[in-house]
Scaffold this motif. Structure first.
Motif, PDB file in Angstrom:
ATOM      1  N   ASN A 218       0.853  -1.186   0.000  1.00 44.75           N
ATOM      2  CA  ASN A 218       0.000   0.000   0.000  1.00 44.75           C
ATOM      3  C   ASN A 218       0.894   1.243   0.000  1.00 44.75           C
ATOM      4  OD1 ASN A 218      -1.685   2.154   0.579  1.00 44.75           O
ATOM      5  ND2 ASN A 218      -2.863   1.056   2.135  1.00 44.75           N
ATOM      6  N   PRO A 219       0.823   2.092  -1.023  1.00 44.03           N
ATOM      7  CA  PRO A 219       1.726   3.249  -1.082  1.00 44.03           C
ATOM      8  C   PRO A 219       1.564   4.190   0.101  1.00 44.03           C
ATOM      9  CG  PRO A 219      -0.040   3.468  -2.694  1.00 44.03           C
ATOM     10  CD  PRO A 219      -0.111   2.067  -2.168  1.00 44.03           C
ATOM     11  N   TYR A 381       5.556   8.473 -14.498  1.00 39.92           N
ATOM     12  CA  TYR A 381       5.476   7.793 -13.208  1.00 39.92           C
ATOM     13  C   TYR A 381       4.094   7.993 -12.600  1.00 39.92           C
ATOM     14  CZ  TYR A 381      10.629   7.603 -13.215  1.00 39.92           C
ATOM     15  OH  TYR A 381      11.935   7.362 -13.520  1.00 39.92           O
ATOM     16  N   SER A 382       3.677   7.054 -11.801  1.00 38.03           N
ATOM     17  CA  SER A 382       2.465   7.209 -11.002  1.00 38.03           C
ATOM     18  C   SER A 382       2.768   8.112  -9.818  1.00 38.03           C
ATOM     19  CB  SER A 382       1.975   5.848 -10.502  1.00 38.03           C
ATOM     20  OG  SER A 382       1.026   6.007  -9.454  1.00 38.03           O
ATOM     21  N   LEU A 383       2.049   9.207  -9.686  1.00 40.55           N
ATOM     22  CA  LEU A 383       2.266  10.113  -8.560  1.00 40.55           C
ATOM     23  C   LEU A 383       1.824   9.486  -7.248  1.00 40.55           C
ATOM     24  CD1 LEU A 383       1.159  13.535 -10.107  1.00 40.55           C
ATOM     25  CD2 LEU A 383       3.424  12.491 -10.064  1.00 40.55           C
ATOM     26  N   GLU A 386       4.693   5.876  -7.280  1.00 41.38           N
ATOM     27  CA  GLU A 386       6.127   6.003  -7.583  1.00 41.38           C
ATOM     28  C   GLU A 386       6.728   7.323  -7.097  1.00 41.38           C
ATOM     29  OE1 GLU A 386       6.760   3.474 -11.584  1.00 41.38           O
ATOM     30  OE2 GLU A 386       5.137   4.946 -11.700  1.00 41.38           O
ATOM     31  N   GLU A 387       6.203   7.811  -5.994  1.00 44.89           N
ATOM     32  CA  GLU A 387       6.742   9.036  -5.401  1.00 44.89           C
ATOM     33  C   GLU A 387       8.224   8.881  -5.071  1.00 44.89           C
ATOM     34  OE1 GLU A 387       5.971  11.891  -1.470  1.00 44.89           O
ATOM     35  OE2 GLU A 387       5.122   9.877  -1.590  1.00 44.89           O
ATOM     36  N   VAL A 393      15.083  10.030  -8.830  1.00 45.43           N
ATOM     37  CA  VAL A 393      15.469  10.530 -10.157  1.00 45.43           C
ATOM     38  C   VAL A 393      15.768  12.025 -10.092  1.00 45.43           C
ATOM     39  CG1 VAL A 393      14.623  10.950 -12.488  1.00 45.43           C
ATOM     40  CG2 VAL A 393      14.345   8.703 -11.461  1.00 45.43           C
ATOM     41  N   ASP A 394      14.961  12.764  -9.340  1.00 42.69           N
ATOM     42  CA  ASP A 394      15.226  14.194  -9.184  1.00 42.69           C
ATOM     43  C   ASP A 394      16.570  14.406  -8.491  1.00 42.69           C
ATOM     44  OD1 ASP A 394      12.857  14.880 -10.417  1.00 42.69           O
ATOM     45  OD2 ASP A 394      11.789  15.358  -8.564  1.00 42.69           O
TER      46      ASP A 394
END
Length: 413
Positions: A218-219, A381-383, A386-387, A393-394
Motif C-alpha cells: 500500500n503506497p 510515473y504514477s504520482l 512512484e513518489e 530521479v530528481d
C-alpha cells in the motif's frame, strides 16, 4: 553520447515525473560520469562494522576503477585505504574478505601496518623515506555500526546523517551483532534501475509473493511528509515505539538523499519470514523491546537501502559494474550471541529476501532489455505509487547536473 554537454542536454530535456531518456540508462559516457561525479564524490555504504570483528579483518570493494580496502586496526579503529601498493601499483588484497596481521603486497612484499604505514620495503636506496609511501587513505566513518567511505578529496558534510542515523540505529545494537549470511549477485541492469526498482512497491504484488506476506504494498504505508504526517496506522506505531524508547518518526535530508522511518509490518507480523514469526527465536537485536517493532527503513543515495527488525537486520550495498551491470550485496545480521541451528535456521532467516532479490534481478534485467530498444520512450510515473522513484530521479539529475557544471556556451552569453 560523448561529452558533458550532451549529458547536460539529456538531463535538461527529461520530462518532469517521467522515466529518464534511454542514454542515461545505457550509455558508457553517462556511466563514466556517474562514477566520477556521483560515486566518487558521495559517502557510500561499505560494510557493517561487525563484519570486521578483530584486528586485521578486512573487506574489499571496487568502485569504478578504484579498488578499496576497509580494515580494522590493532587499535580497534576501522579505516579505509586505496587497495594499491605504493611501489608499483599491485592490488594488495584480491579476496573480498579476509584477515591478515599486516597488509603485504603479493608482488614484492612491501609490508604495511593496519593503519597504512609502510613498515618494510626490501633493498631500497638510503634516501628512501617510508613515511612518504604509506597507503593512500580513503575517508571512512562508522555510524552506529554502518561503515561509510568517500573517495573525494573533500567529502560532503555527513554530520546530519551521522546524528540521525546514529540515534535511530542505537537500539538495534549493530556493533554487537554478527554476520549470519552474505549474498552477492550481479544484476544485468544499470544501477539507477536497481535503485528505482527499490524505491517503489508498485511492482510488489505481482513480483514478490514471499515479501508481501509481511510487507505492505500500500503506497500510503511509506508516503510520509514529516514526523507528524503519515497514515494513521504508522502514526500509532510511531507513538507506541517511541514510548518504548525507539526513535521512529520520519526524518530526512532536505533533498531526500536519505530517509529514516520505522513502519509496522503487515498483519501484525514480527519479521520478514514465511511464517511471519521471528527468524531468531528468544533473542532480539540490541535493546529492541518487543518482537513487533516493525522495520526501521533507511536508504541513502546512491548505494544503500536497509531494514532493521527486532530479531535481525538486513543491509544492502549497490555498486555499479558497467553501464548495464550492478553488484548487489545483501548481509543478514543477527544478535551477537545467536547460534545458527539453535537460535535460528539460516533458510528461514534468508529465504524471503533471497527470493525477493532474485525476483528484483529479473525485473531489472527485463527493464534494461526493454530500455535498450530504440522503440523505448520514457513513460510517466504514477504520482501515487512512484513518489519514491521521482524523488530518487530528481536527486540524481540535480546532483549530476550540478557537478557537470553550466553549459559553457550559455555561460558565455
Amino acid at each position: 553520447m560523448s561529452d558533458a554537454a550532451e549529458i547536460r542536454a539529456q538531463l535538461a530535456a527529461r520530462q518532469k515525473n517521467h522515466a529518464l531518456p534511454r542514454s542515461l540508462y545505457c550509455d558508457e559516457a553517462v556511466f563514466q560520469a556517474d562514477l566520477a561525479h556521483v560515486f566518487a564524490r558521495e559517502w557510500l555504504f561499505a560494510v557493517p562494522a561487525c563484519q570486521l570483528v578483530k584486528a586485521g579483518d578486512y573487506a574489499t570493494l571496487q568502485i569504478g576503477a578504484y579498488p578499496v580496502i576497509v580494515v580494522r586496526g590493532a587499535d580497534g579503529m576501522i579505516r579505509a585505504f586505496h587497495n594499491v601498493c605504493r611501489h608499483r601499483g599491485q592490488r594488495l588484497c584480491a579476496k573480498s574478505t579476509g584477515s591478515t596481521p599486516k597488509l603485504v603486497c603479493p608482488y614484492h612484499q612491501w609490508t604495511y601496518d593496519l593503519d597504512g604505514k609502510l613498515l618494510w620495503a626490501k633493498d631500497m636506496q638510503e634516501d628512501f623515506d617510508p613515511r612518504a609511501h604509506g597507503l593512500k587513505k580513503v575517508h571512512c566513518v562508522d555510524i552506529g555500526g554502518m561503515v561509510f567511505i568517500c573517495l573525494a578529496d573533500v567529502p560532503p558534510p555527513i554530520a546530519d546523517l551521522a546524528g540521525a542515523l546514529g540515534r535511530y540505529l542505537a537500539p538495534s545494537g549493530l556493533k554487537e551483532a554478527r554476520v549470519a549470511h552474505v549474498s552477492t549477485i550481479i544484476e544485468k541492469g544499470n544501477w539507477k534501475l536497481v535503485l528505482e526498482n527499490n524505491r517503489e512497491c508498485y511492482h510488489c504484488g505481482g513480483a514478490h509473493p514471499s515479501l508481501c506476506r509481511t510487507y505492505s504494498d500500500n503506497p500510503r504505508m511509506t508516503a510520509m511528509d514529516g514526523p507528524d504526517a503519515a497514515s494513521p496506522d504508522i502514526l500509532a506505531h510511531w507513538q507506541r515505539c517511541e514510548a518504548a524508547g525507539l526513535p521512529s518518526r520520519f526524518v530526512n535530508h532536505p533533498d531526500m538523499q536519505w530517509r529514516l522511518a520505522r513502519i509496522p509490518l503487515l498483519n501484525n507480523a514480527d519479521s520478514y519470514t514465511m511464517s511471519t514469526k521471528p527468524a531468531v527465536r528468544g533473542k532480539r537485536m540490541g535493546t529492541i523491546p518487543f518482537n513487533d517493532a516493525g522495520s526501521l527503513l533507511f536508504f541513502h543515495y546512491p548505494n544503500t537501502w536497509n531494514h532493521f527488525l527486532a530479531d535481525h537486520a538486513i543491509v544492502f550495498r549497490v555498486l555499479p559494474v558497467s553501464a548495464t551491470e550492478t553488484e548487489v550485496t545483501t548481509t543478514w545480521l543477527v544478535p551477537g550471541d545467536a547460534v545458527e541451528g539453535v537460535d535460528y535456521d539460516l533458510k528461514e532467516l534468508t529465504e524471503v529476501w533471497l527470493a525477493t532479490n532474485d525476483e528484483d534481478r529479473q525485473v531489472v534485467e527485463e527493464n534494461q532489455v526493454g530500455i535498450r530498444s530504440p522503440a523505448y520512450v520514457p513513460g510517466p510515473y504514477s504520482l501515487v505509487q512512484e513518489e519514491g522513484v521521482i524523488q530518487f530521479v530528481d536527486w540524481y539529475c540535480n546532483t549530476l547536473g550540478a557537478r557537470l557544471g553550466p553549459d559553457p556556451a550559455l555561460a558565455a552569453e
